[in-house]
Design an enzyme around this catalytic site. Structure first.
Site, short mmCIF file in Angstrom:
data_model
loop_
_atom_site.label_atom_id
_atom_site.label_comp_id
_atom_site.label_asym_id
_atom_site.label_seq_id
_atom_site.Cartn_x
_atom_site.Cartn_y
_atom_site.Cartn_z
N GLY A 1 0.83 -1.19 0.00
CA GLY A 1 0.00 0.00 0.00
C GLY A 1 0.87 1.24 0.00
O GLY A 1 2.00 1.21 0.47
N GLN B 1 2.91 9.87 1.41
CA GLN B 1 4.20 9.18 1.46
C GLN B 1 5.12 9.56 0.32
O GLN B 1 6.31 9.26 0.35
CB GLN B 1 4.00 7.66 1.46
CG GLN B 1 3.34 7.16 2.74
CD GLN B 1 3.25 5.66 2.74
OE1 GLN B 1 2.29 5.10 2.23
NE2 GLN B 1 4.24 4.99 3.30
N CYS C 1 6.08 0.01 7.69
CA CYS C 1 5.65 1.09 6.82
C CYS C 1 6.84 1.57 6.01
O CYS C 1 7.94 1.68 6.53
CB CYS C 1 5.11 2.23 7.68
SG CYS C 1 4.63 3.68 6.73
N LEU C 2 6.61 1.85 4.74
CA LEU C 2 7.69 2.33 3.87
C LEU C 2 8.22 3.68 4.35
O LEU C 2 9.33 4.06 4.01
CB LEU C 2 7.19 2.46 2.42
CG LEU C 2 6.74 1.15 1.74
CD1 LEU C 2 6.09 1.44 0.40
CD2 LEU C 2 7.91 0.19 1.58
N HIS D 1 -4.33 1.14 7.67
CA HIS D 1 -2.99 1.72 7.72
C HIS D 1 -2.88 2.90 6.73
O HIS D 1 -2.38 3.97 7.09
CB HIS D 1 -1.96 0.63 7.40
CG HIS D 1 -0.54 1.10 7.39
ND1 HIS D 1 0.38 0.71 8.33
CD2 HIS D 1 0.13 1.93 6.53
CE1 HIS D 1 1.55 1.30 8.05
NE2 HIS D 1 1.42 2.03 6.95
N GLU D 2 -3.37 2.70 5.51
CA GLU D 2 -3.27 3.76 4.50
C GLU D 2 -4.16 4.95 4.85
O GLU D 2 -3.77 6.10 4.66
CB GLU D 2 -3.62 3.24 3.10
CG GLU D 2 -2.71 2.13 2.58
CD GLU D 2 -1.23 2.42 2.75
OE1 GLU D 2 -0.82 3.58 2.61
OE2 GLU D 2 -0.48 1.47 3.04
N HIS E 1 -2.55 7.30 7.16
CA HIS E 1 -1.63 8.23 6.50
C HIS E 1 -2.36 9.49 6.05
O HIS E 1 -1.80 10.59 6.08
CB HIS E 1 -1.01 7.58 5.25
CG HIS E 1 0.18 6.73 5.55
ND1 HIS E 1 1.33 7.21 6.12
CD2 HIS E 1 0.41 5.41 5.35
CE1 HIS E 1 2.22 6.23 6.25
NE2 HIS E 1 1.68 5.12 5.79
ZN ZN Z 1 2.59 3.29 5.88
#
Ligand code: ZN
Length: 173
Positions: A46, A51, A93-94, A135-136, A139
């Site tokens: 995702g 991000q 998480c990225l 999670h997304e 963000h």
């Molecule tokens: Zn994330």
């Protein structure tokens, strides 16, 4: 299509409330294509627009993890209208470097969103898919999973990150 740079904590846009998408069309399609490419390259399941430094309510998700059977889901202006049950699993998480922790989420959610053309989307999601969506969506509200763990765990992580950033800053380049 082009790869975008994924920003990491504490980059400011990650803490912002993202703005609704109001314009649909070529520009949005190009942004989504870039987000998909960036997510697959990372690789991740995702990616939310903040991000890549863009504070818009937009996320892409693909939980198949198989590049030959890509199933990119695009969520524009998404929100969770109902949640049920709970499940605690490990998340990463990225945008959070070198860290994973267990996070409690709804097991099942009901989602309202728009697709890339602006058409309304209504669907239910469960288990891992529901976790990735939650999670997304976090963000898009300026929340990272490290804000959903205990203050002690978070402070230990922030200490570790500080050391990491310091050692990188000292490295001759
Ligand atoms: Zn994330």
């Amino acid at each position: 299509m082009s790869l975008r740079e994924i920003v990491t904590y504490p980059f400011p846009v990650l803490k912002e409330q993202a703005k609704p998408v109001t314009e649909f069309g070529k520009e949005l399609e190009e942004l989504v294509a870039d987000m998909g490419e960036t997510m697959y390259a990372a690789p991740g399941v995702g990616l939310a627009a903040p991000q890549i430094g863009i504070p818009l309510q937009l996320a892409v998700i693909d939980i198949t993890r198989k590049s030959e059977e890509k199933q990119l889901i695009v969520l524009v202006n998404p929100r969770i209208i109902r949640g049920e049950g709970e499940e605690t699993e490990e998340e990463g998480c990225l945008s959070v470097r070198d860290y994973a922790a267990k996070v409690k989420r709804y097991k099942k959610i009901w989602v309202e969103a728009q697709d890339i053309q602006g058409n309304p989307l209504n669907f239910e999601a469960e288990d891992f898919f529901a976790r990735v969506i939650q999670h997304e969506l976090d963000h898009l509200n300026g929340t990272l999973f490290i804000h959903r763990i205990s203050p002690l765990k978070r402070s230990l992580y922030l200490k570790k990150l500080k050391k990491l950033l310091k050692s990188e800053a000292e490295e001759p380049s």
